[in-house]
Design an enzyme around this catalytic site. Structure first.
Site, PDB file in Angstrom:
ATOM      1  CD  GLU A 290      -2.034  -5.319  11.363  1.00 27.46           C
ATOM      2  OE1 GLU A 290      -1.680  -4.839  10.414  1.00 27.46           O
ATOM      3  OE2 GLU A 290      -1.302  -5.015  12.458  1.00 27.46           O
TER       4      GLU A 290
ATOM      5  CB  THR B  81      -0.835   0.145   1.242  1.00 26.11           C
ATOM      6  OG1 THR B  81      -0.098   0.124   2.416  1.00 26.11           O
ATOM      7  CG2 THR B  81      -1.841  -1.169   1.280  1.00 26.11           C
TER       8      THR B  81
ATOM      9  CG  ASP C 127      -0.946  -2.522  15.053  1.00 22.71           C
ATOM     10  OD1 ASP C 127      -0.073  -2.757  14.307  1.00 22.71           O
ATOM     11  OD2 ASP C 127      -2.016  -2.208  14.669  1.00 22.71           O
TER      12      ASP C 127
HETATM   13 CA    CA Z   1      -0.298  -3.225  12.015  1.00 21.88          CA
END
Ligand code: CA
Length: 741
Positions: A203, A185, A326
């Site tokens: 993820e 991305t 995260d």
């Molecule tokens: Ca992430």
């Protein structure tokens, strides 16, 4: 006509319309971008030839034709409908009157920057099946330019060089193992004739790296892995042997991948000849699973400096040792020369997800200062001697922990900008907490999310609960703002409440202006010194693109891509973009002083389809509720409520109800980005999810039919009160937790 249009919105015919050559005044690809031009890009005031405009990635343009005095007269010069409903996060490039940009999946476009006329378009035939591996929408953040070519990383893991003049493919290289859930991305960068590209997928579970390809031939020059691989195989580089000592192999992290993806930020300093990369979170998020004995797990959540010729490691700084939340350090890297403690320093600035703003010496990686720029509860401070965080009791090993920031970050990929006039950094920031809860039933699923956390358990509200309350409380407990930050004093200067937590990137320009778009659907300009709102323009839907400014024919323009989506935009879009009827047309919008173009009115009829009769048992509905919030919520939102850019599953048509299994299990809407879940869900599980959504549909219809009644008004007023209480509750919990620590 079905309302189930989850992912895409591009007509199928466009898929085959690979190339569109249209004659125009502007000529694409007419000039060559080389190393000297990239290094001196700041002097090309009319242009924006690389992702951050200049190699220091400051996203500052010195243009002053649009000024504090006349910005109020900024109007729409032109717009281009892109026929997409998905998120548009890109930064356009401007080279000599031509604008180059990317849309969903990595589709590449060139337009006349003065008129908005399409010069060419190429969808690069991206494999739509790879949509299933997107954590955060099928977005793309931009291109790089070099020697008559533009470079795009596609969602299906390729790096493609196109002829800038025609949009035809010059070379096309697969950069990932398609057996693993990689996606791209981020925007490539070109340094010394090499195209650099990373990837995403942490993820779901991948091993992160950045690769360099020869810009002319597409041959791979080097690859730097950010985390160690399978210990039964040799290390790819000496530094990985050292990194491996910071991981516990009993966690078998390499089976899931370990993470550390380089999915967005990079910067290059030509003087020091150092390439900086931002490294992402661990796979899985849960550090107890990934590395049970602990350890820093290098190079997760780190800024790493490399030699651009060879990919050789030079230094690193880890923002979140042993990341378990995260907390990526992939956020925008800005290079600046600042005077700190009376001495000129070459620094690198980052506001990563973990909530601290870091100032590092970019020659050595030495930490100079770090302060929290948003509310933070996982750590009290950063120890400047050791460079390590002073952590609070943040373990989720035995019980869930309510923690700021959430995986959405105090700041995410939305680029900040640095204004050399004010000396401040402008951060699209947010304050939002999450409950980090272990997934006690975790099993590795190679085709789906593998975070090892029960992320959505707390959002699995009962099917009978009024959806309005979910929306109101969701909106009230998430805050977003444009934050002006003094990087020398490490202090907030001002903040402007965006009223939504998910907003666009920032643009700094001459005469002390800063631009930002909001999730509410406005594009705004502020006085960079005071934060005073100077211009406020309705763009009809939430905007997350990254604005730029340029001149053509002596006239200054400001451009931004407008298309709601991305991680928060998909999973919680309803709480942010609260308009009754937002536009769902992805657009490129360009403004100039006195611009008088008008957007067409939003004409989207409000549909209230009658759901089929309920035949399921309450056990099935409950099971469907749990499954929905495990597998569907990331795109469709809690309680089936999503922004209309995706399928709002409360309003499924009779036809969609009939073909539900064909969509969910059979993948009949794959072209539009809705993957087949046949590898993940059993037939009876799809039935249960359908039963749950049918219940939600009935509840929604009842609520809509009584929406004008007095009781509904009273109810909504009460929900407003509850939302305010929830908002204050969140703040009080955070305050008490801080005080207790
Ligand atoms: Ca992430």
């Amino acid at each position: 006509m079905t309302r189930f249009s989850p992912c895409g919105g591009r007509r199928a015919s466009l898929r085959f319309l690979l190339l569109l050559a249209v004659s125009s005044n502007a000529v694409a690809g007419g000039t060559a971008v080389d190393a000297a031009r990239l290094a001196a890009a700041g002097a090309e005031t009319s242009n924006w030839i690389q992702h951050g405009r200049t190699q220091d990635e400051q996203r500052y343009s010195p243009l002053t034709q649009i000024s504090g005095a006349n910005v109020k007269d900024l109007g729409l010069a032109w717009y281009l409908d892109l026929g997409t409903k998905r998120g548009l996060e890109g930064t356009p490039l401007i080279v000599d009157g031509v604008m180059y940009f990317t849309g969903e999946w990595g589709t590449a476009y060139a337009v006349d920057a003065r008129s908005g006329k399409l010069l060419w378009q190429n969808d690069l035939k991206v494999d739509r099946d790879r949509g299933q591996y997107g954590c955060c929408d099928i977005v793309n953040r931009g291109m790089a330019m070099w020697n008559g070519k533009v470079y795009v990383g596609t969602f299906d893991g390729r790096l493609v060089a196109l002829d800038a003049a025609t949009g035809t493919i010059v070379w096309d290289k697969l950069t990932v193992d398609l057996a693993r859930p990689y996606t791209i991305t981020g925007a490539p960068r070109v340094v010394k004739g090499k195209v650099l590209i990373g990837n995403g997928g942490a993820e779901l579970g991948v091993r992160g790296y950045v690769s360099a390809y020869d810009a002319e031939t597409g041959d791979m020059a080097w690859r730097f892995y950010t985390v160690p691989g399978d210990p039964s195989k040799p290390f790819e580089s000496p530094i990985l042997e050292k990194a491996a000592a910071t991981w516990d192999p009993s966690g078998k992290y390499w089976e899931i991948g370990g993470g550390g993806t380089v999915w967005d930020s990079m910067a290059y300093d030509p003087e020091l000849d150092l390439l900086y990369i931002g490294v992402g979170n661990g796979s899985p998020w849960n550090k107890e699973i990934r590395s049970p004995a602990g350890g820093d797990n290098l190079f997760l959540s780190s800024i790493v400096a490399l030699r651009p010729e060879t990919g050789e490691y030079v230094w690193h700084y880890q923002t979140t040792p042993g990341d378990g939340w995260d907390y990526t350090a992939t956020q925008h890297l800005v290079l600046a020369d600042l005077e700190i403690a009376g001495k000129p320093r070459k620094v690198i600035l980052q506001a990563p997800k973990n909530g601290f703003f870091y100032v590092l010496d970019r020659a050595s990686g030495e930490l100079l200062s770090a302060e929290n720029y948003v509310h933070v509860s996982w750590a009290k401070s950063i120890d400047l001697k050791t460079g390590r965080p002073v952590e609070t009791d943040n373990s989720y090993k035995t019980s869930p922990v309510y923690q700021f920031p959430s995986p959405m970050g105090g700041h995410n990929w939305q680029p900040m900008c640095f204004h050399p006039g004010t000396g401040y950094v402008y951060i699209p920031a947010r304050e939002l907490a999450m409950i980090y809860r272990q997934d006690d039933t975790f099993e590795f699923n190679p085709k789906f999310w593998n975070v090892g956390m029960d992320v959505m358990k707390d959002l699995t509200v009962p099917a009978w609960l009024d959806r309005e309350i979910v929306k109101k409380v969701g909106a009230a407990t998430a805050q977003g703002f444009l934050l002006a930050w003094d990087p020398v004093k490490q202090k907030e200067v001002w903040r402007h409440n965006s009223e939504t937590p998910w907003n666009s990137g920032a643009l700094c320009s001459g005469d002390d202006l800063v631009f930002e778009g909001t999730g509410r659907g406005y594009f705004d300009a502020y006085d960079a010194r005071t934060g005073k709102l100077l211009w406020h323009y309705d763009v009809q839907q939430g905007v997350i693109g990254s604005p730029i400014t340029y001149t053509v024919g002596g006239e200054q323009y400001v451009s931004v891509l407008v298309g709601w989506g991305g991680a928060f935009g998909m999973s919680f879009g309803f709480s942010s973009n609260t308009r009754e009827s937002p536009s769902t047309q992805g657009r490129l919008m360009t403004f100039k002083i006195g611009g008088a173009a008008q957007l067409p009115a939003v004409d989207r009829p409000r549909l209230l389809p009658q759901p089929p009769p309920e035949t399921a048992t309450s056990e099935q509905i409950d099971e469907g509720n749990k499954l929905y919030h495990k597998y569907c919520v990331y795109c469709h939102g809690p309680g089936g409520i999503s922004h209309p850019n995706l399928a709002d599953l409360r309003y499924m048509s009779a036809e969609t109800h009939q073909v539900f299994d064909a969509i969910v299990l059979g993948g009949s809407q794959r072209e539009r980005g809705m993957p087949a879940f046949s590898d993940t869900l059993k037939a009876e599980q799809s039935v249960a999810i359908h039963a749950y959504l049918t219940r939600v549909g009935h509840r929604t219809l009842e609520a809509e039919q009584s929406r004008d009644s007095t009781w509904t008004s009273v109810k909504h007023w009460l929900y407003g009160v509850m939302a305010t209480v929830a908002d204050w509750g969140v703040r009080l919990i955070a305050w008490f937790k801080n005080a207790a620590d």
